[in-house]
Write a protein that holds these residues in place. Structure first.
Motif, short mmCIF file in Angstrom:
data_model
loop_
_atom_site.label_atom_id
_atom_site.label_comp_id
_atom_site.label_asym_id
_atom_site.label_seq_id
_atom_site.Cartn_x
_atom_site.Cartn_y
_atom_site.Cartn_z
N VAL A 255 0.87 -1.18 0.00
CA VAL A 255 0.00 0.00 0.00
C VAL A 255 0.90 1.22 0.00
N GLU A 256 0.89 1.95 -1.10
CA GLU A 256 1.80 3.08 -1.27
C GLU A 256 1.36 4.27 -0.41
N GLY A 257 2.35 5.02 0.08
CA GLY A 257 2.08 6.24 0.80
C GLY A 257 1.68 6.07 2.25
N TRP A 258 1.83 4.86 2.79
CA TRP A 258 1.45 4.62 4.20
C TRP A 258 2.32 5.50 5.10
N PRO A 259 1.73 6.34 5.96
CA PRO A 259 2.53 7.26 6.77
C PRO A 259 3.31 6.53 7.87
N THR A 260 4.47 7.06 8.20
CA THR A 260 5.27 6.47 9.27
C THR A 260 4.74 6.86 10.64
N GLU A 261 4.06 8.00 10.73
CA GLU A 261 3.41 8.43 11.96
C GLU A 261 2.00 8.91 11.62
N THR A 262 1.01 8.46 12.39
CA THR A 262 -0.37 8.83 12.09
C THR A 262 -1.24 8.60 13.31
N THR A 263 -2.37 9.31 13.35
CA THR A 263 -3.38 9.07 14.38
C THR A 263 -4.51 8.21 13.85
N GLN A 264 -4.46 7.79 12.61
CA GLN A 264 -5.55 7.01 12.03
C GLN A 264 -5.66 5.63 12.69
N ALA A 278 1.63 -12.72 9.18
CA ALA A 278 2.17 -12.08 7.98
C ALA A 278 3.52 -11.42 8.27
N GLU A 279 4.29 -11.24 7.22
CA GLU A 279 5.50 -10.42 7.30
C GLU A 279 5.13 -9.00 6.90
N VAL A 280 5.60 -8.03 7.67
CA VAL A 280 5.21 -6.63 7.47
C VAL A 280 6.45 -5.76 7.38
N ARG A 281 6.48 -4.88 6.38
CA ARG A 281 7.60 -3.94 6.24
C ARG A 281 7.04 -2.56 5.91
N LEU A 282 7.46 -1.55 6.66
CA LEU A 282 7.07 -0.16 6.39
C LEU A 282 8.33 0.62 6.06
N ASP A 283 8.35 1.18 4.85
CA ASP A 283 9.49 1.99 4.43
C ASP A 283 9.00 3.11 3.54
N ALA A 284 9.91 3.77 2.88
CA ALA A 284 9.55 4.93 2.07
C ALA A 284 8.60 4.57 0.94
N ALA A 285 8.59 3.33 0.51
CA ALA A 285 7.70 2.91 -0.58
C ALA A 285 6.29 2.65 -0.10
N GLY A 286 6.09 2.46 1.20
CA GLY A 286 4.77 2.19 1.73
C GLY A 286 4.79 1.01 2.67
N LEU A 287 3.62 0.41 2.89
CA LEU A 287 3.48 -0.75 3.76
C LEU A 287 3.35 -2.00 2.89
N THR A 288 4.26 -2.95 3.09
CA THR A 288 4.22 -4.20 2.34
C THR A 288 3.85 -5.33 3.29
N VAL A 289 2.83 -6.11 2.92
CA VAL A 289 2.36 -7.24 3.72
C VAL A 289 2.48 -8.50 2.87
N ALA A 290 3.17 -9.50 3.43
CA ALA A 290 3.33 -10.78 2.75
C ALA A 290 2.71 -11.88 3.61
N GLY A 291 1.82 -12.68 3.01
CA GLY A 291 1.13 -13.73 3.75
C GLY A 291 1.37 -15.10 3.16
N THR A 292 0.88 -16.12 3.88
CA THR A 292 1.09 -17.50 3.46
C THR A 292 -0.19 -18.15 2.94
N GLY A 293 -1.34 -17.51 3.14
CA GLY A 293 -2.60 -18.11 2.75
C GLY A 293 -3.27 -18.86 3.89
N ARG A 294 -2.63 -18.88 5.07
CA ARG A 294 -3.22 -19.53 6.24
C ARG A 294 -3.16 -18.57 7.42
N LEU A 295 -4.15 -18.65 8.32
CA LEU A 295 -4.15 -17.79 9.50
C LEU A 295 -4.84 -18.48 10.66
N PRO A 296 -4.42 -18.17 11.87
CA PRO A 296 -5.00 -18.80 13.06
C PRO A 296 -6.26 -18.06 13.51
N GLY A 297 -7.08 -18.73 14.32
CA GLY A 297 -8.17 -18.05 14.99
C GLY A 297 -7.61 -17.13 16.07
#
Length: 419
Positions: A255-264, A278-297
């Motif tokens: 998701v491009e443009g994700w702010p590094t600091e926000t009240t949202q 999920a693996e999560v990375r926030l950098d100048a390009a935005g927020l990148t989320v990588a998943g496996t297709g499985r998730l716990p309750g």
């Protein structure tokens, strides 16, 4: 009219950009109208709710114009006579503009869609009346109602129960700098969505006010607001379906443009998807989320981020174990009773979803295609899109209603999957 939500045919690898935050956009428009000079609001959301806010401000004497960079809003003028304000089903318009109507000398009639007549506003109208406003609501404590302006409001101290919506408190705080004595508000109920209160206080400071808070008491003294230029952040809550998509499909979405600091409140998604594996990375390009297709309750208290509930409930239908969502009883007073709607619609598609006093209980169950009714609720359209990632034949009713916060959502969703 329905939209067949597309199924993900493989792992995602996409970048998306979401429009400006509705919450920030409409607060910025209100504060701009209360300012001493014009304000250029850059990158605002252009949606029905935002246009209704600009229309309401125009009727109250704050003209606006589109520019190449955004919307330029002029200060409110006094004015006289009678005007009518169309609320649509916009909660921010219904709750933020009545206080502004007390600042002029107009008689202002408020009304909107049938849905807005069912949304709570009584505590706010009562608080404004206690501060000296002249309001006639016929005992309904809901639209339609009329505010008779008498050239301003003294302000002062008032109590308000904001447990049904944090917007009641925000409405008083946003208008307070224009009251002769400012305002001191003491809460008598716990409001949902603390981040939205923090957002209001932060934006007041940016426009030149000096709000103070001590526990459940807020004070905003009178002030002359001024801010020539304000830029709206991307809407992180509207990014929710894109953020959670790779958890169901595998792969990654940025998701491009994700702010590094926000009240949202939507920024909480970063910690949620991490909790779900999920693996999560926030950098100048935005927020990148990588998943496996499985998730716990999981067990989640969404009191502070209730608007994310529809998308998260849809996501958790695919978890490996049972899940519980709590803390969101206030969602019964949104565009629709979101808890009842989610339990009904997810259940109709084969889901094992039941309502609790303040949330939902979700157990694993195989889902099948069918019509997913959205009750003219933009967040339910997004939930339907998430279901369609894994379930063929999800027919999402009235997809155009998502234009309330994300015009072009359907096109963006298809683009993500095509990538």
């Amino acid at each position: 009219m329905t939209w067949t939500a597309p199924v993900a045919e493989g792992k995602l690898d996409a970048a998306v950009r979401v429009p400006g935050s509705k919450s920030i956009t409409n607060r910025a428009y209100v504060l701009a109208a209360l300012s001493a000079g014009p304000t250029l609001v850059r990158d605002p959301l252009d949606s029905r709710d935002a246009r209704l806010m600009l229309g309401a401000l125009d009727r109250l004497g704050a003209a606006s114009e589109q520019t190449a960079d955004g919307v330029r809003v002029q200060p409110l003028t006094q004015g006289e006579g009678e005007v009518s304000i169309a609320l649509g089903n916009a909660g921010t318009v219904a709750r933020f503009t009545p206080a502004l109507a007390t600042l002029g000398s107009r008689t202002v009639h408020f009304d909107g869609d049938e849905a807005i007549r069912r949304r709570p506003i009584g505590p706010l109208l009562g608080a404004l009346t206690a501060l000296g406003a002249d309001i006639a609501d016929g005992g309904r404590a809901a639209p339609p109602f009329t505010v008779r302006g008498h050239g301003g409001l003294a302000g002062g101290a008032v109590e308000i129960d904001s447990s049904a919506s944090s917007q009641f408190l925000s409405a008083l705080l946003l208008a307070a700098p224009a009251f002769t004595e400012g305002v001191t508000v003491r809460l008598t109920g716990t409001p949902p969505s603390e981040p939205h209160i923090a957002m209001t206080l932060d934006m007041l400071r940016r426009f030149g006010a000096a709000p103070e808070r001590h526990l459940d008491e807020f004070h905003v003294p009178p002030a002359t607001l001024a801010l020539a230029d304000y830029t709206v952040e991307p809407d992180l809550s509207s990014a929710a379906p894109f953020v959670v998509a790779p958890l169901l499909t595998g792969g990654a979405v940025r998701v491009e443009g994700w702010p590094t600091e926000t009240t949202q409140p939507g920024d909480w998604l970063r910690s949620l998807v991490r909790e779900l594996g999920a693996e999560v990375r926030l950098d100048a390009a935005g927020l990148t989320v990588a998943g496996t297709g499985r998730l716990p309750g999981v067990t989640l208290d969404l009191h502070e981020v209730g608007e994310l509930t529809p998308v998260i409930a849809a996501l958790l239908c695919f978890a490996d174990g049972p899940s519980v969502i709590s803390g969101v009883a206030h969602l019964r007073g949104h565009e629709t009773d979101r808890l009842a709607a989610l339990a009904t619609e997810l259940g109709a598609l084969g889901g094992d979803v039941s309502e609790t006093a303040d949330g939902l209980r979700i157990r694993p169950a195989p889902l099948h295609g069918g019509v997913f009714h959205t009750y003219d609720d933009h967040r339910l359209v997004m939930a339907g899109a998430v279901l369609g990632l894994r379930v063929p034949g999800i027919e999402v009713e009235n997809p155009a209603t998502v234009g309330k916060t994300f015009p072009g959502f359907v096109e963006a969703w298809h683009s993500m999957l095509a990538a």
